[in-house]
Write an enzyme that holds these catalytic residues in place. Structure first.
Site, mmCIF file in Angstrom:
data_model
loop_
_atom_site.group_PDB
_atom_site.id
_atom_site.type_symbol
_atom_site.label_atom_id
_atom_site.label_comp_id
_atom_site.label_asym_id
_atom_site.label_seq_id
_atom_site.Cartn_x
_atom_site.Cartn_y
_atom_site.Cartn_z
ATOM 1 N N LYS A 176 0.836 -1.205 0.000
ATOM 2 C CA LYS A 176 0.000 0.000 0.000
ATOM 3 C C LYS A 176 0.869 1.253 0.000
ATOM 4 O O LYS A 176 1.688 1.457 0.901
ATOM 5 C CB LYS A 176 -0.898 0.025 1.233
ATOM 6 C CG LYS A 176 -2.096 -0.888 1.103
ATOM 7 C CD LYS A 176 -2.841 -0.954 2.408
ATOM 8 C CE LYS A 176 -4.086 -0.133 2.392
ATOM 9 N NZ LYS A 176 -4.813 -0.263 3.676
HETATM 10 C C1 E4P Z 1 -8.225 -0.202 4.216
HETATM 11 O O1 E4P Z 1 -7.490 -0.494 3.287
HETATM 12 C C2 E4P Z 1 -8.317 1.157 4.751
HETATM 13 O O2 E4P Z 1 -7.072 1.564 5.244
HETATM 14 C C3 E4P Z 1 -9.394 1.232 5.799
HETATM 15 O O3 E4P Z 1 -10.578 0.671 5.264
HETATM 16 C C4 E4P Z 1 -9.647 2.638 6.332
HETATM 17 O O4 E4P Z 1 -10.789 2.615 7.153
HETATM 18 P P1 E4P Z 1 -11.174 3.797 8.149
HETATM 19 O O5 E4P Z 1 -11.569 4.977 7.343
HETATM 20 O O6 E4P Z 1 -12.309 3.234 8.942
HETATM 21 O O7 E4P Z 1 -9.963 4.087 9.005
#
Ligand code: E4P
Length: 283
Positions: free
Chosen positions: A108
């Site tokens: 990522k």
């Molecule tokens: C996943 O890849 C994301 O980092 C995650 O869904 C972010 O979620 P949030 O907005 O609840 O922190």
């Protein structure tokens, strides 16, 4: 077993392998898992603990290693540390290292100019990437352009719908808009709906045709119950009068990625939050 009619890939959004086991036992399958620094900070084993930088990386490696063994056929997203000043080269060093941790990693990177530089090189090196903190169609177009030539399954794009909802915009519109824009492309970027807050998000994202959705365990449990109780039905649009629609923009996919407008306040805020949660574990 995954129902054959369900073509969307279902991921768990969690930094805890105990939840991976629970998701597997509840659903009977899992196509992948996404992690991020905030989710690692929520892992119960970090409670009240402080780590050195190296210990924290070792801890993260241990977590993704356990998850990878539990879902060897799936994908496990591992996020680089980045703040506003992190250069592409520093992200790449981490990405290359994390990619060696497990055989099924998607690295990522943030959808910023430095993140895209790192992603462009990573893809050429054959790594899989998941571009995170996406909040606009322009950012999605830039990811498409920066990763041209990638193989199917090599590039995920993660629009964060819950964080748009939180500030009064209908995050689900962004998913539909990106899917519509990508129809003009070659399909090399898969849309991964992220920042999911409710079973309504889960159902609707599948309906609008997201390739992948990542959800917290709580949402997966509720969703499974809805399916089992046969309450699962085609929902209409998420009609929340408090959410402002996000309009579709006519954006072509043919420009060099550097020419798209990558700026978004929530991307900056998201980077800050991830960095703060990660640094909060170091002491
Ligand atoms: C996943 O890849 C994301 O980092 C995650 O869904 C972010 O979620 P949030 O907005 O609840 O922190």
């Amino acid at each position: 077993m995954k129902p054959s009619s369900l073509t969307t890939k279902i991921f768990l959004d969690s930094g805890d392998p105990a939840e991976t086991k629970q998701a597997l036992s509840i659903l009977g399958f899992l196509d992948g898992q996404t992690t991020n620094p905030s989710l690692i900070a929520k892992n119960p084993q970090t409670a009240g603990k402080k780590f050195s930088k190296q210990e924290l990386l070792d801890f993260y490696k241990g977590i993704v290693g356990q998850v990878s063994v539990l879902i060897p056929q799936g994908s496990v997203s591992v996020e680089v540390y980045a703040d506003a000043s992190t250069k592409a080269e520093e992200m790449l060093v981490q990405g290359r290292e994390f990619n060696k941790w497990i055989p099924n990693a998607h690295i990522k990177y943030p959808t910023t100019s430095e993140g895209l530089k790192a992603a462009e090189i990573s893809v050429k090196e054959g790594m899989r990437v998941n571009m995170t903190l996406v909040f606009s169609q322009e950012q999605a177009a830039a990811v498409y352009a920066a990763t041209k030539g990638a193989k199917k399954g090599q590039v995920f794009l993660s629009p964060f719908i819950g964080r748009l909802d939180d500030r009064g915009e209908n995050g689900m519109d962004l998913i539909s808009n990106i899917i519509k824009m990508y129809k003009a492309g070659d399909g090399h970027v898969e849309v991964l709906t992220a920042s999911v807050r409710s079973v309504e998000h889960q159902v609707r994202a599948i309906e609008v045709g997201t390739d992948i959705i990542t959800s917290p365990l709580r949402v997966l449990k509720e969703w499974k119950e809805e399916i089992s109780n046969d309450k699962f039905q085609i929902s209409n649009e998420i009609k929340n009068p408090n959410l402002k629609p996000i309009q579709y923009q006519e954006i072509g996919l043919d420009k060099p990625w550097q020419e798209y407008n990558l700026a978004h306040e929530l991307t900056d805020k998201g980077l800050e939050r991830f960095a703060a949660d990660w640094n909060g574990l170091i002491g």
